[in-house]
Scaffold this active site. Structure first.
Site, PDB file in Angstrom:
ATOM      1  N   GLY A  53       0.831  -1.202   0.000  1.00  0.00           N
ATOM      2  CA  GLY A  53       0.000   0.000   0.000  1.00  0.00           C
ATOM      3  C   GLY A  53       0.857   1.239   0.000  1.00  0.00           C
ATOM      4  O   GLY A  53       1.973   1.243   0.533  1.00  0.00           O
ATOM      5  N   LYS A  66       4.700   0.181   8.421  1.00  0.00           N
ATOM      6  CA  LYS A  66       4.344   1.480   7.854  1.00  0.00           C
ATOM      7  C   LYS A  66       5.539   2.404   8.015  1.00  0.00           C
ATOM      8  O   LYS A  66       6.072   2.568   9.125  1.00  0.00           O
ATOM      9  CB  LYS A  66       3.114   2.055   8.555  1.00  0.00           C
ATOM     10  CG  LYS A  66       2.768   3.466   8.086  1.00  0.00           C
ATOM     11  CD  LYS A  66       1.392   3.902   8.562  1.00  0.00           C
ATOM     12  CE  LYS A  66       0.331   3.235   7.719  1.00  0.00           C
ATOM     13  NZ  LYS A  66      -1.014   3.797   7.980  1.00  0.00           N
ATOM     14  N   ASP A  71      -9.403  10.367  12.970  1.00  0.00           N
ATOM     15  CA  ASP A  71      -9.472  10.178  11.512  1.00  0.00           C
ATOM     16  C   ASP A  71     -10.227   8.878  11.187  1.00  0.00           C
ATOM     17  O   ASP A  71      -9.770   8.050  10.404  1.00  0.00           O
ATOM     18  CB  ASP A  71      -8.077  10.153  10.905  1.00  0.00           C
ATOM     19  CG  ASP A  71      -8.102  10.358   9.390  1.00  0.00           C
ATOM     20  OD1 ASP A  71      -9.131  10.843   8.878  1.00  0.00           O
ATOM     21  OD2 ASP A  71      -7.104  10.030   8.727  1.00  0.00           O
TER      22      ASP A  71
END
Length: 549
Positions: A21, A43, A137
């Site tokens: 991703g 990440k 978020d």
């Protein structure tokens, strides 16, 4: 280590396998931890963000805070670190896509499935909030669905986004003053830059559920300013019009979640989840329709079965009476016809029988039988009991043998004896016997046999028609009763849910629905009562907001 994600091979102790991703803020890799033999996701911040010392430190600090979360519906953070200036987060590898992917692909979702997603989402948020972590978020792109299941996992807890959106459009993420997040999913207080708390996340969860239910965002606009204005000033398109098929209880839950004022929303994720659990039970009861609802058989089914049983019994009794009367009327007609024909035959054969003109008698019998297919036999017997004319040649000049299993049948004509008997071939016959008279003296007897089959066929046809009428009537009554009960069940649930809201202290709750029937009057009375209670129990500060220094 190269800054390009495609050439990276190792980060700390983790072996980088492939990129899975990439967004404007970070890249996500599938990695392997050789120390514990586990696949995981890494990440990694992109260069333009990791060079910002303040943001890099905040990223690491808040990611470490998210690492304390351990919940089945939250993506677990295993490790947070920095390798040669590269901040990273090592987290659970979730096999599956995001809800944003499903929305984009227009994947069909059931209402119950969406409610179950909402329950998991709100409970995950509630768990994080109790740990002191606000997501800020919440959006479909941060909610993953595990492959081959309805389990969801919320990602990126406690990580603020600045610019761009992983897996989303760059236009959907911005910074308004010091506000971080994705504008379409922001709460009003988040949009105007005020301090946010857990109720802001619950507003965003409401936006997600609204989008899943309708396929559209509740607050849309051509520009970020117009989106922000709608979030803070206007109500979303009413679910009553967008999805009128949704149960009112679910519409009320979403409406409450999207209230502008935080104190009018759900005050905790668990409270939100409990409201959705109530909706899920309601939907499950309606979807199953197997009579296994809580508290016994559903009212609609119970009423339908009761009315169907009453109508079925009534129609069956009525049909039975009508059948018997119809059969009796047909039998009377046949007996009148058979008796009259037997007496006519006796009259016509009196002289030939007296003069022993057997040939004339035989001609008469054969012609009579040839014209009437429903006749089984015609026999003329003399006063000595000998058959002198018959359509059965072997019986002529033989002693007449009376039927062995004959059953007497009532006759209105005393001059005619009627019996029901069975022929050798199994068919039933009505035997009409009448004396042959000559100057009031009996000189013989005529026996006329008429098949019962045509009479039975007509009677059975009537019975079948009555049965069809009964089935149609029962089905119509049951269907109509079920439909009516279902219609009544909806306002009953509305009142039940509304009373529950009052019981939970939501005195500002109103049904606010107009109906031109008795339920409309009940709704109006409920709203009137709720308003009176709110006025009675409101605090002095609420009653007089301008008082004080």
């Amino acid at each position: 280590m190269n800054d390009t994600t495609t050439t990276m091979e190792r980060l700390g102790r983790y072996q980088i396998r492939e990129i899975i991703g990439e967004g404007a803020m970070a890249s996500v890799y599938k990695a392997f931890d050789p120390e514990i033999n586990r696949s995981l996701a890494i990440k990694l911040l992109k260069a333009q963000l990791r060079l910002d010392v303040e943001y890099r430190n905040r990223f690491l600090r808040e990611a470490k805070g998210a690492g304390v979360l351990s919940h089945p519906n939250i993506v677990t953070v295993f490790d947070v670190g920095e390798d040669q200036g590269h901040p990273y987060i090592a987290m659970e590898l979730v096999e599956g896509g995001t809800l944003a992917d499903e929305i984009k692909a227009k994947k069909p979702l059931t209402t119950l499935g969406i409610v179950e997603i909402g329950i998991q989402l709100t409970r995950a948020l509630d768990y994080a909030h109790k740990k002191g972590i606000i997501h800020r978020d919440v959006k479909p792109g941060n909610i993953m669905r595990v492959t081959d299941g309805n389990t969801i996992k919320v990602a990126d807890f406690g990580i603020c986004r600045i610019d761009g959106s992983e897996g989303g459009d760059a236009t959907q993420q911005t910074q308004i003053g010091n506000v971080l997040g994705t504008p379409h999913y922001m709460s009003p207080e988040q949009v105007i830059g005020e301090k946010v708390d857990s109720r802001s996340d619950l507003f965003s969860a409401g936006v997600v559920l609204y989008q899943l239910l309708t396929g559209h965002l509740p607050f849309e606009g051509d520009t970020l300013i117009s989106v922000a204005y709608k979030i803070t000033k206007t109500d979303p398109p009413s679910l009553d019009k967008v999805r009128p098929d949704l149960p009112l209880s679910l519409r009320r839950v979403i409406e409450r979640a999207l209230k502008k004022q935080p104190d009018k929303r759900f005050q905790s994720g668990e409270e939100f989840a409990q409201a959705l659990i109530g909706v899920a039970r309601e939907l499950a009861d309606e979807e199953a329709k197997k009579g296994k609802a809580r508290g016994g058989m559903p009212m609609a089914v119970r009423w339908a079965l009761t009315m169907a049983a009453v109508v079925a019994v009534t129609m069956t009794l009525t049909a039975t009476v009508l059948y018997k009367q119809q059969y009796g009327a047909l039998m009377d007609q046949v007996k009148d016809y058979g008796g009259s024909l037997a007496k006519f035959t006796a009259t016509q054969n009196a002289v030939p029988l007296l003069s022993e003109d057997w040939a004339a008698m035989d001609v008469f019998v054969q012609e009579a039988l040839s014209r009437q297919q429903n006749f089984s036999y015609m026999t003329v017997v003399d006063d000595q009991g000998v058959v002198r004319a018959s359509n059965v040649a072997s019986e002529v000049n033989q002693k007449y043998a009376a039927p062995q299993d004959a059953t007497p049948v009532s006759s209105k004509d005393p001059g005619v004896t009627v019996q029901s008997t069975r022929m050798p071939d199994g068919r039933r016959v009505l035997d009409f016997a009448t004396p042959v008279l000559f100057q009031t003296k009996t000189i013989g007897t005529v026996h006329l046999g008429i098949y019962e089959a045509p009479l039975t066929a007509v009677a059975n046809l009537v019975l079948v028609l009555l049965a069809i009428l009964t089935v149609i009537t029962v089905a119509a009554v049951a269907g109509g009763t079920y439909f009516l009960a279902q219609r009544l069940a909806v306002p009953v649930r509305v009142l039940k849910n509304s009373l529950s809201e009052l019981a939970n202290g939501r005195l500002d709750y109103r049904i606010a629905e107009t109906r031109k029937d008795e339920f409309g009057e009940l709704y109006a009375e409920f709203d009137k009562t709720a308003a009176a209670l709110e006025k009675r129990y409101e605090t002095p500060a609420q009653a007089h907001p301008t008082d004080g220094n």
